[in-house]
Design a protein around this motif. Sequence first.
Motif, PDB file in Angstrom:
ATOM      1  N   GLU A 251     -18.931  15.898 -22.692  1.00 24.13           N
ATOM      2  CA  GLU A 251     -19.562  14.604 -22.435  1.00 24.13           C
ATOM      3  C   GLU A 251     -21.042  14.696 -22.790  1.00 24.13           C
ATOM      4  OE1 GLU A 251     -18.907  13.330 -18.414  1.00 24.13           O
ATOM      5  OE2 GLU A 251     -16.861  12.634 -18.804  1.00 24.13           O
ATOM      6  N   ASN A 252     -21.672  13.530 -22.946  1.00 29.06           N
ATOM      7  CA  ASN A 252     -23.114  13.474 -23.188  1.00 29.06           C
ATOM      8  C   ASN A 252     -23.507  14.337 -24.389  1.00 29.06           C
ATOM      9  OD1 ASN A 252     -25.788  12.743 -22.732  1.00 29.06           O
ATOM     10  ND2 ASN A 252     -26.129  14.369 -21.221  1.00 29.06           N
ATOM     11  N   ILE A 253     -22.791  14.142 -25.496  1.00 30.17           N
ATOM     12  CA  ILE A 253     -23.062  14.926 -26.716  1.00 30.17           C
ATOM     13  C   ILE A 253     -24.335  14.420 -27.381  1.00 30.17           C
ATOM     14  CG2 ILE A 253     -22.187  15.545 -28.997  1.00 30.17           C
ATOM     15  CD1 ILE A 253     -19.333  15.127 -27.823  1.00 30.17           C
ATOM     16  N   ARG A 254     -25.250  15.345 -27.697  1.00 31.07           N
ATOM     17  CA  ARG A 254     -26.515  14.993 -28.331  1.00 31.07           C
ATOM     18  C   ARG A 254     -26.652  15.773 -29.639  1.00 31.07           C
ATOM     19  NH1 ARG A 254     -28.586  17.077 -22.923  1.00 31.07           N
ATOM     20  NH2 ARG A 254     -26.319  17.324 -22.739  1.00 31.07           N
ATOM     21  N   ILE A 255     -26.587  15.055 -30.775  1.00 26.63           N
ATOM     22  CA  ILE A 255     -26.721  15.672 -32.093  1.00 26.63           C
ATOM     23  C   ILE A 255     -27.974  15.111 -32.748  1.00 26.63           C
ATOM     24  CG2 ILE A 255     -25.653  16.012 -34.365  1.00 26.63           C
ATOM     25  CD1 ILE A 255     -22.935  15.548 -33.073  1.00 26.63           C
ATOM     26  N   LYS A 256     -29.007  15.937 -32.881  1.00 25.93           N
ATOM     27  CA  LYS A 256     -30.245  15.472 -33.522  1.00 25.93           C
ATOM     28  C   LYS A 256     -31.099  16.659 -33.938  1.00 25.93           C
ATOM     29  CE  LYS A 256     -32.624  14.874 -29.071  1.00 25.93           C
ATOM     30  NZ  LYS A 256     -33.384  13.933 -28.204  1.00 25.93           N
ATOM     31  N   ASN A 257     -31.839  16.451 -35.028  1.00 28.51           N
ATOM     32  CA  ASN A 257     -32.788  17.453 -35.532  1.00 28.51           C
ATOM     33  C   ASN A 257     -32.165  18.836 -35.689  1.00 28.51           C
ATOM     34  OD1 ASN A 257     -34.839  15.463 -35.465  1.00 28.51           O
ATOM     35  ND2 ASN A 257     -35.250  15.916 -33.311  1.00 28.51           N
ATOM     36  N   GLY A 258     -30.904  18.863 -36.167  1.00 30.30           N
ATOM     37  CA  GLY A 258     -30.250  20.144 -36.426  1.00 30.30           C
ATOM     38  C   GLY A 258     -29.757  20.865 -35.199  1.00 30.30           C
ATOM     39  N   THR A 259     -29.720  20.194 -34.042  1.00 32.73           N
ATOM     40  CA  THR A 259     -29.208  20.832 -32.829  1.00 32.73           C
ATOM     41  C   THR A 259     -28.057  20.009 -32.256  1.00 32.73           C
ATOM     42  OG1 THR A 259     -30.685  19.650 -31.316  1.00 32.73           O
ATOM     43  CG2 THR A 259     -31.501  21.721 -32.260  1.00 32.73           C
ATOM     44  N   ILE A 260     -27.179  20.686 -31.517  1.00 33.45           N
ATOM     45  CA  ILE A 260     -26.095  20.022 -30.790  1.00 33.45           C
ATOM     46  C   ILE A 260     -26.098  20.532 -29.357  1.00 33.45           C
ATOM     47  CG2 ILE A 260     -23.605  19.679 -30.590  1.00 33.45           C
ATOM     48  CD1 ILE A 260     -23.354  19.951 -33.586  1.00 33.45           C
ATOM     49  N   VAL A 261     -26.220  19.612 -28.417  1.00 34.89           N
ATOM     50  CA  VAL A 261     -26.204  19.935 -26.990  1.00 34.89           C
ATOM     51  C   VAL A 261     -25.182  19.016 -26.315  1.00 34.89           C
ATOM     52  CG1 VAL A 261     -27.576  20.115 -24.877  1.00 34.89           C
ATOM     53  CG2 VAL A 261     -28.646  20.578 -27.090  1.00 34.89           C
ATOM     54  N   PHE A 262     -24.424  19.548 -25.356  1.00 33.94           N
ATOM     55  CA  PHE A 262     -23.433  18.720 -24.649  1.00 33.94           C
ATOM     56  C   PHE A 262     -23.181  19.287 -23.257  1.00 33.94           C
ATOM     57  CE2 PHE A 262     -21.096  22.009 -26.900  1.00 33.94           C
ATOM     58  CZ  PHE A 262     -20.130  22.420 -26.005  1.00 33.94           C
ATOM     59  N   ASP A 263     -22.495  18.506 -22.445  1.00 32.54           N
ATOM     60  CA  ASP A 263     -22.060  18.949 -21.121  1.00 32.54           C
ATOM     61  C   ASP A 263     -20.561  19.204 -21.160  1.00 32.54           C
ATOM     62  OD1 ASP A 263     -24.670  18.300 -20.400  1.00 32.54           O
ATOM     63  OD2 ASP A 263     -24.093  16.330 -19.593  1.00 32.54           O
ATOM     64  N   MET A 264     -20.097  20.232 -20.450  1.00 28.56           N
ATOM     65  CA  MET A 264     -18.659  20.501 -20.383  1.00 28.56           C
ATOM     66  C   MET A 264     -18.108  20.069 -19.032  1.00 28.56           C
ATOM     67  SD  MET A 264     -16.344  23.939 -21.032  1.00 28.56           S
ATOM     68  CE  MET A 264     -16.553  24.784 -19.470  1.00 28.56           C
ATOM     69  N   VAL A 265     -17.067  19.240 -19.094  1.00 26.87           N
ATOM     70  CA  VAL A 265     -16.325  18.856 -17.898  1.00 26.87           C
ATOM     71  C   VAL A 265     -15.190  19.851 -17.722  1.00 26.87           C
ATOM     72  CG1 VAL A 265     -14.895  17.080 -16.829  1.00 26.87           C
ATOM     73  CG2 VAL A 265     -16.922  16.427 -18.162  1.00 26.87           C
ATOM     74  N   SER A 266     -15.071  20.415 -16.518  1.00 23.79           N
ATOM     75  CA  SER A 266     -14.101  21.489 -16.278  1.00 23.79           C
ATOM     76  C   SER A 266     -13.519  21.377 -14.880  1.00 23.79           C
ATOM     77  CB  SER A 266     -14.792  22.851 -16.433  1.00 23.79           C
ATOM     78  OG  SER A 266     -14.061  23.879 -15.794  1.00 23.79           O
ATOM     79  N   PRO A 267     -12.231  21.702 -14.707  1.00 23.77           N
ATOM     80  CA  PRO A 267     -11.644  21.713 -13.361  1.00 23.77           C
ATOM     81  C   PRO A 267     -12.186  22.862 -12.507  1.00 23.77           C
ATOM     82  CG  PRO A 267     -10.063  22.534 -14.963  1.00 23.77           C
ATOM     83  CD  PRO A 267     -11.228  22.024 -15.752  1.00 23.77           C
ATOM     84  N   ILE A 268     -12.853  23.825 -13.144  1.00 26.56           N
ATOM     85  CA  ILE A 268     -13.423  24.959 -12.403  1.00 26.56           C
ATOM     86  C   ILE A 268     -14.830  24.611 -11.921  1.00 26.56           C
ATOM     87  CG2 ILE A 268     -13.913  27.438 -12.447  1.00 26.56           C
ATOM     88  CD1 ILE A 268     -10.955  26.615 -13.053  1.00 26.56           C
ATOM     89  N   GLU A 269     -15.693  24.231 -12.891  1.00 27.88           N
ATOM     90  CA  GLU A 269     -17.078  23.842 -12.587  1.00 27.88           C
ATOM     91  C   GLU A 269     -17.675  23.193 -13.822  1.00 27.88           C
ATOM     92  OE1 GLU A 269     -21.439  25.841 -11.501  1.00 27.88           O
ATOM     93  OE2 GLU A 269     -19.688  27.127 -11.843  1.00 27.88           O
ATOM     94  N   ASN A 270     -18.239  22.008 -13.671  1.00 30.07           N
ATOM     95  CA  ASN A 270     -18.905  21.353 -14.794  1.00 30.07           C
ATOM     96  C   ASN A 270     -20.183  22.107 -15.169  1.00 30.07           C
ATOM     97  OD1 ASN A 270     -16.903  19.445 -14.598  1.00 30.07           O
ATOM     98  ND2 ASN A 270     -18.211  17.840 -13.755  1.00 30.07           N
ATOM     99  N   ILE A 271     -20.482  22.137 -16.467  1.00 37.41           N
ATOM    100  CA  ILE A 271     -21.662  22.853 -16.947  1.00 37.41           C
ATOM    101  C   ILE A 271     -22.459  21.927 -17.849  1.00 37.41           C
ATOM    102  CG2 ILE A 271     -22.524  24.911 -18.138  1.00 37.41           C
ATOM    103  CD1 ILE A 271     -19.819  26.216 -17.598  1.00 37.41           C
ATOM    104  N   ASN A 272     -23.730  21.722 -17.520  1.00 37.39           N
ATOM    105  CA  ASN A 272     -24.584  20.821 -18.289  1.00 37.39           C
ATOM    106  C   ASN A 272     -25.407  21.584 -19.337  1.00 37.39           C
ATOM    107  OD1 ASN A 272     -23.711  18.637 -16.759  1.00 37.39           O
ATOM    108  ND2 ASN A 272     -25.353  18.891 -15.259  1.00 37.39           N
ATOM    109  N   ASP A 273     -25.800  20.859 -20.377  1.00 38.36           N
ATOM    110  CA  ASP A 273     -26.783  21.328 -21.363  1.00 38.36           C
ATOM    111  C   ASP A 273     -26.377  22.622 -22.058  1.00 38.36           C
ATOM    112  OD1 ASP A 273     -28.410  19.129 -20.707  1.00 38.36           O
ATOM    113  OD2 ASP A 273     -29.336  20.239 -19.060  1.00 38.36           O
ATOM    114  N   ILE A 274     -25.196  22.594 -22.648  1.00 40.37           N
ATOM    115  CA  ILE A 274     -24.735  23.712 -23.466  1.00 40.37           C
ATOM    116  C   ILE A 274     -25.213  23.472 -24.899  1.00 40.37           C
ATOM    117  CG2 ILE A 274     -22.708  24.895 -24.415  1.00 40.37           C
ATOM    118  CD1 ILE A 274     -21.258  23.847 -21.801  1.00 40.37           C
TER     119      ILE A 274
END
Length: 459
Positions: A251-274
């Motif tokens: 979720e919250n995928i950000r593609i700009k200036n040659g970078t890709i950052v996103f959040d992972m939704v998981s049944p174990i634990e969500n992780i932001n800003d990967i």
Amino acid sequence: MEFKDIKAVYFVGVGGIGMSAIARYFRQKGLIVAGYDKTPSALTRQLEKEGISVHYEENVDLIPTACKNANETLVVFTPAIPNSHKELAFFRENGFEIEKRAQVLGRLTTTHKGLCFAGTHGKTSTSTMCAHIMHQSHLDCNAFLGGISKNYGTNYILSDSSDYVVIEADEFDRSFHWLRPYMSVITSTDPDHLDIYGTKEAYLESFRHYTELIQKGGTLVIHTDLEMKPNVQGGVKVYEYSREKGDFHAENIRIKNGTIVFDMVSPIENINDIELGQPIPINIENGIAAMALAQLSGCTSDELRKGMKSYAGVDRRFDFKIMNDQHVLLSDYAHHPKEILQSAKSLKEIYPDRKITVIFQPHLYSRTNDFYMDFAKALSHFDEVVLTEIYPAREEPIPGVTSALIYDNLDEGVEKQMIEKDNVVAFAKERNFDVLVVLGAGNLDNYMSELEKVIKDKE
């Protein structure tokens, strides 16, 4: 023969990417390792530097004496070696224990916790990502990969302490049926290798049987869009994943200036800003699959973030050689229509306003015959298509099957031409490409260094 009783291992086909990884495993364990391969390569030369004896003539007399004791030598061969091979015949006639590469990997899944990655495509990237995450985490791992990791410059990782082994589960020749996974990802089940399976139904059934082999108490993580329905044992947990939906997704995928950052939704634990260390859109989905198994194994959120940001990719998998405002050159192993489509979509997402040219070398007569319409449809997503002759690999020609089958069915409006493989460099000298991708599992990659020089000379 138990592993503890083996003193020497001989490989018939040691230069293959998967075979060489196992050869290195046994060498680092202190065993005598030797082998045959048809032709020298950068990989076989590296094996020789590491103390593995390699020869290139089909000759029993060249087998080292240390590998001729049937009570102490394990012989490993690849299915690509014909039954008529003289050295293989020698071992069979003299009572040696002979196993396919997949059988040896299967043994390792009974002594370690096997994290196995299967699928028509995506398995090399996802398994290599997972191996990197695990290796730099507190868990560590062993790994046997289908490509050269750019982080490690090799296709294997060894650990003296970890219980985990990451394995690329290959469906060719039903090799993955030897495995007994602790956990597994299945990335895709688009029909392939119909020269082996015959029908789409048989191909899907092979994957269904693979899911039955996951150990009780284990886990299966499958892509949401699979046509195949799993048939797991009791006690095996099943999760789904994809880029946008499933138990694991982004979720919250950000593609700009040659970078890709996103959040992972998981049944174990969500992780932001990967953040992706190799910022390619397809790696969002690949990363979700890799992180799913790593997280299920016990990797922490910080270890997952660190692993994804430091992941450098795999040779010939979206492998950028030049990347600037003037020119982009990359090599990609894509050789199935679905892989080619994903490659085209990823490049269009990265470079929406640039002309993208593809040079594609079809791999296998049988695959071309089975899927030429699908190849044409996928390649038509590029702005310009250049086709070379088919790379035959293990096959004999099929009458009437040439690259023209693909060429003649490309969409109207797509720029297209056919050239001979050996003229690729000369062709590049005459052109000024914007974005150029060289696709296929054949030997076009041998020209990449020359192509890189030609294009850089234009800058």
